[in-house]
Scaffold this active site. Structure first.
Site, PDB file in Angstrom:
ATOM      1  N   SER A  44       0.801  -1.226   0.000  1.00  0.00           N
ATOM      2  CA  SER A  44       0.000   0.000   0.000  1.00  0.00           C
ATOM      3  C   SER A  44       0.829   1.269   0.000  1.00  0.00           C
ATOM      4  O   SER A  44       0.360   2.321  -0.449  1.00  0.00           O
ATOM      5  CB  SER A  44      -0.932   0.008   1.217  1.00  0.00           C
ATOM      6  OG  SER A  44      -0.202  -0.209   2.411  1.00  0.00           O
ATOM      7  N   HIS A 251      -0.887   5.613   6.957  1.00  0.00           N
ATOM      8  CA  HIS A 251      -0.349   5.621   5.589  1.00  0.00           C
ATOM      9  C   HIS A 251      -0.014   7.058   5.183  1.00  0.00           C
ATOM     10  O   HIS A 251      -0.606   8.009   5.706  1.00  0.00           O
ATOM     11  CB  HIS A 251      -1.360   5.027   4.608  1.00  0.00           C
ATOM     12  CG  HIS A 251      -1.429   3.542   4.647  1.00  0.00           C
ATOM     13  ND1 HIS A 251      -2.203   2.858   5.560  1.00  0.00           N
ATOM     14  CD2 HIS A 251      -0.812   2.587   3.898  1.00  0.00           C
ATOM     15  CE1 HIS A 251      -2.064   1.554   5.375  1.00  0.00           C
ATOM     16  NE2 HIS A 251      -1.222   1.360   4.365  1.00  0.00           N
TER      17      HIS A 251
END
Length: 269
Positions: A44, A251
């Site tokens: 990711s 993230h």
């Protein structure tokens, strides 16, 4: 006639020097990027989860043009660009499903992988939901995995890349530290938990860097680029826990991709 040739030779040397000094020579050298065949692999952090504007055709892989591989490709116009990085990918997912575009013609490969193998998501969930002692114990468990099991899994991925793309330059990018210690956060995790999580990221990066080096690959450390932009810094390039969109928690934001990962990748080339 000899004088004319000598004069012409001198003129060509002077012109070459002028072109170099004025940047025209650099522009010509820069055109070599257009001849590159580039393949972006990984998890990711490479697909761009957290940066938004996801390509609907990528489904649950959540690839986005805001991710560093797509940003680099847009700026450099390589002759081909294959973007197979996928949210949630582990090492075996990369070898099983992402290596198709690699070939003997591939010139450049980038990859982030290992965080999911080490249980990154479970570590963060444990630390957010449970006690400080349980959090630190879970980080230490992940570090033991990084020491004992992850190196072999990384070797499998790196060897598979070299087998399919024997001439490629391979850049392995790491993960940022998540927290600024002594920062602006007034709630959430304790400082001991934040230190433990940062230490886990450093541990993972160190192990990844060693395996990359042993395969002749370049390790690109994003920690310096994210320094001053961690969670609790007041200018974070990372999402903190987001209960409305849990998948984007921890993230990089779009700014983290363009300001952290992209310059680190460029600097490694």
């Amino acid at each position: 006639m000899k004088l004319s040739r000598a004069a012409a030779f001198s003129t060509s040397l002077l012109l070459g020097a002028v072109l170099t000094l004025t940047g025209a020579g650099a522009a010509q050298a820069g055109s070599s990027a257009a001849a590159l065949d580039y393949v972006a692999l990984g998890d990711s952090y490479s697909s761009g989860v957290g940066a938004g504007a996801y390509d609907s055709s990528s489904g649950n892989c959540k690839r986005t043009p805001r991710a560093y591989p797509a940003l680099w490709a847009a700026a450099n116009a390589p002759s081909s660009f294959a973007f197979t990085a996928c949210s949630g990918a582990r090492t075996n997912d990369v070898t099983a499903g992402q290596l198709g575009p690699l070939s003997s013609a591939t010139d450049l490969v980038s990859i982030t992988v290992g965080g999911n193998d080490a249980g990154f998501a479970d570590v963060m969930t444990t630390c957010v939901m449970q006690s400080e002692a349980t959090c630190i114990a879970r980080v230490n468990e992940a570090k033991r995995y990084v020491d004992t099991t992850l190196p072999g899994r990384l070797d499998s991925v790196y060897s598979a890349i070299r087998s399919k793309a024997p001439s490629a330059r391979v850049v392995v990018l790491g993960y940022p530290r998540f927290y600024k210690i002594g920062g602006s956060c007034i709630a959430g995790l304790s400082e001991n938990e934040r230190r433990a999580i940062n230490g886990g990221a450093d541990h993972l990066n160190a192990a990844t860097a060693k395996r990359a080096a042993d395969h002749g690959y370049t390790f690109a450390d994003v920690t310096p680029a994210f320094t001053g932009h961690e969670i609790c810094s007041g200018a974070s390039w990372l999402h903190s826990v987001n209960w409305l969109n849990i998948g984007e928690s921890y993230h990089p934001t779009a700014a983290g991709q363009s300001g952290g990962y992209l310059p680190t990748f460029k600097g490694s080339l």
